[in-house]
Design a protein around this motif. Structure first.
Motif, PDB file in Angstrom:
ATOM      1  N   GLU A  64      58.982  18.038  35.541  1.00  0.00           N
ATOM      2  CA  GLU A  64      59.168  19.059  36.582  1.00  0.00           C
ATOM      3  C   GLU A  64      60.541  18.753  37.092  1.00  0.00           C
ATOM      4  O   GLU A  64      61.233  19.408  37.690  1.00  0.00           O
ATOM      5  CB  GLU A  64      58.098  19.257  37.800  1.00  0.00           C
ATOM      6  CG  GLU A  64      56.828  19.782  36.967  1.00  0.00           C
ATOM      7  CD  GLU A  64      55.645  19.707  38.143  1.00  0.00           C
ATOM      8  OE1 GLU A  64      54.575  20.359  37.594  1.00  0.00           O
ATOM      9  OE2 GLU A  64      55.720  18.980  39.081  1.00  0.00           O
ATOM     10  N   SER A 115      50.502  23.107  35.638  1.00  0.00           N
ATOM     11  CA  SER A 115      51.914  23.230  36.256  1.00  0.00           C
ATOM     12  C   SER A 115      52.592  24.360  35.759  1.00  0.00           C
ATOM     13  O   SER A 115      52.391  25.154  34.852  1.00  0.00           O
ATOM     14  CB  SER A 115      52.947  22.388  35.590  1.00  0.00           C
ATOM     15  OG  SER A 115      54.117  22.254  35.979  1.00  0.00           O
ATOM     16  N   LYS A 168      55.780  24.865  35.746  1.00  0.00           N
ATOM     17  CA  LYS A 168      56.982  24.708  35.020  1.00  0.00           C
ATOM     18  C   LYS A 168      56.642  24.214  33.920  1.00  0.00           C
ATOM     19  O   LYS A 168      57.830  24.065  32.988  1.00  0.00           O
ATOM     20  CB  LYS A 168      57.689  23.578  35.937  1.00  0.00           C
ATOM     21  CG  LYS A 168      58.129  24.223  37.045  1.00  0.00           C
ATOM     22  CD  LYS A 168      59.092  23.190  37.908  1.00  0.00           C
ATOM     23  CE  LYS A 168      60.573  23.145  37.231  1.00  0.00           C
ATOM     24  NZ  LYS A 168      61.303  22.195  38.096  1.00  0.00           N
TER      25      LYS A 168
END
Length: 242
Positions: free
Chosen positions: A66, A210, A212
């Protein structure tokens, strides 16, 4: 806890930038890999996806990914066996190529590897190897002054590295995950999983890890004739045994 996490991330990022790799402590890696081997490497199963989630989406790996990419996705899941005498890398091009792919090496018990420090920062002459990797001549590594850092994993190990970094697997094998920036994946094929409601549920859970980091899996046609798609594009879950 937050300050510890921030410090660890800072150390990992600096090591990836300067050396090209970072070793993560994980006492469970060797045992889980041995169990995976005993089961016959069942990648396309609920067990396999649980294994993938545990290591590919380890909290430390997620934080590094990330911090490194605006958006990225899991691209390859491979097993690289030993190939002594050959220094390999997944990407080439040095600074021009940029850090757009990161690899995670999960080392089986008894594995030995040499990582060529700083080799990711140089554009070197390479040739195509026998297993879809680039091979780097020692003369090129000598030319840029890249020296090997030898690592031994008697109990298994866990390493994240820049995909441009040269490495030589001297003994054992590494189950390897590759995460690439989405623009790199634009021309890659999709990962195809067997049709299964249980697997679809596993993938759905992993996608929530996540915002991302993508998976971009697709499933084979269902008994009713339809095909279930997950997110965007990706490469096949290719298992390299050589």
């Amino acid at each position: 806890m937050a300050s510890t996490t921030t410090f660890a991330l800072d150390v990992a990022q600096r090591s990836l930038l300067e050396k090209g790799f970072f070793v993560l402590d994980d006492s469970l890696a060797g045992e889980r890999i041995s169990e995976m081997e005993e089961r016959g490497f069942p990648y396309f199963t609920e067990y396999g996806l649980d294994f993938c989630k545990q290591f590919a989406f380890d909290e430390r790996i997620r934080s590094i990914l990330e911090a490194s990419f605006e958006k990225c996705s899991l691209g390859h899941w491979l097993r690289y066996e030993d190939f002594p005498g050959h220094v390999e890398c997944f990407r080439r091009g040095g600074p021009k190529a940029g850090r757009r792919v990161l690899m995670v090496h999960l080392w089986a018990k008894g594995s030995r590897v040499a990582y060529y420090v700083g080799s990711h920062l140089h554009d070197m002459a390479t040739s195509r190897g026998r297993r879809s990797l680039y091979e780097i001549p020692l003369s090129e590594l000598d030319r840029v002054g890249s020296e090997p850092e030898h690592k031994e994993f008697p109990d298994g190990g866990f390493v994240i590295l820049d995909a441009r970094l040269g490495f030589e697997i001297k003994q054992g094998y590494a189950i390897t995950f590759l995460f690439a920036a989405n623009e790199v994946l634009a021309n890659w094929a999709k990962i195809i999983l067997p049709h299964s409601e249980a697997l679809e549920e596993k993938v759905s859970d992993m996608e929530k890890e996540s915002t991302k980091i993508g998976l971009n899996f697709t499933f084979k046609a269902s008994p009713g004739g339809g095909t279930t798609m997950k997110t965007e594009t990706l490469v096949p879950m290719h298992i390299a045994e050589s």
